[in-house]
Design a protein around this motif. Structure first.
Motif: not given
Length: 245
Positions: A179-186
């Motif tokens: 979830h952290y990667d997806l949050a950082t990207l968005t």
């Protein structure tokens, strides 16, 4: 004559571009070593390493353009965002890297210290910090670790014709929460989360992604300010915090 373009520079590291070559200069050699190892093992497109010297990594430029920039609408199509989601899923499904990530207790401790600093210095109102700290708690739960990029900012994913041509800046690669990667990207691009997840697939809790937006913005604010960046620019970290519910 080819000019030297300073892509980013602060007291810890700098990235320069000379023609089609990027030079990454880092005071911490371990970060460069982690980056080179991650690019060698990640099953996704990455820049070609041209050469390595102490504290310097030379990379070939990637074709295409970044998905976008924080603070401005992304010019990339929904299909490009979906393609990025598929690439991130490939990474997350890969064998774990050796490097462990921060545990939840360490993240919580750092987060609380940064919240105290933000309120104590008057950088942000106490009620805004408190609201986001409550939101952030949703992210701070046990999770099954995956191979994460660790700093998957929107400027680190390059696309051309709705395909991902490469992913940059792997110095924070480790085991961590998908979830952290997806949050950082968005981060700052909430409207693109649906498109990203269309390519990524199932298994993601959107509330946890949103909680990581608050965690990242609260934890990053002091570092950004102390290194000459402004988290209060339109669409950046402070706007993300103001939009959190």
């Amino acid at each position: 004559m080819t000019e030297v373009d300073v892509v980013v520079a602060h007291s810890e590291r700098a990235t320069l571009r000379v023609g089609d070559t990027f030079l990454k200069i880092d005071s911490d050699q371990e970060r460069l070593d982690v980056e080179a190892e991650a690019m060698a093992t990640a099953p996704v497109p990455t820049p070609q390493i041209l050469w390595r010297k102490p504290h310097v990594l030379a990379l070939a430029a990637l074709p295409g353009t970044a998905l976008g920039r924080l603070g401005t609408p992304s010019p990339a199509s929904p299909a490009a965002w979906a393609a990025a989601g598929a690439v991130v899923r490939t990474l997350h499904d890969a064998p774990l890297p050796a490097r462990p990530g921060q545990d939840v207790d360490a993240i919580r401790s750092h987060l609380d210290a940064e919240c105290e600093w933000l309120v104590g210095t008057g950088v942000l109102p106490a009620d805004l910090v408190a609201r986001n700290r409550r939101v952030a708690e949703t992210a701070l739960r046990p999770s099954t670790p995956v191979f994460v990029h660790g700093d998957l900012q929107i400027t680190h994913v390059f696309v051309a014709e709705d395909e991902v041509t490469g992913v940059l800046d792997w110095s924070e690669a480790a085991q961590g929460d998908a979830h952290y990667d997806l949050a950082t990207l968005t981060l700052g691009h909430a409207e693109q989360l649906e498109h990203l997840l269309a390519g990524y697939g199932d298994g993601i809790d959107v509330d946890v992604v949103r909680a990581w937006w608050s965690v990242r913005s609260l934890r990053a604010a002091r570092w950004l300010i102390e290194h000459g960046f402004d988290p209060n620019t339109p669409g950046a970290e402070f706007d993300v915090l103001r939009a959190a519910r």
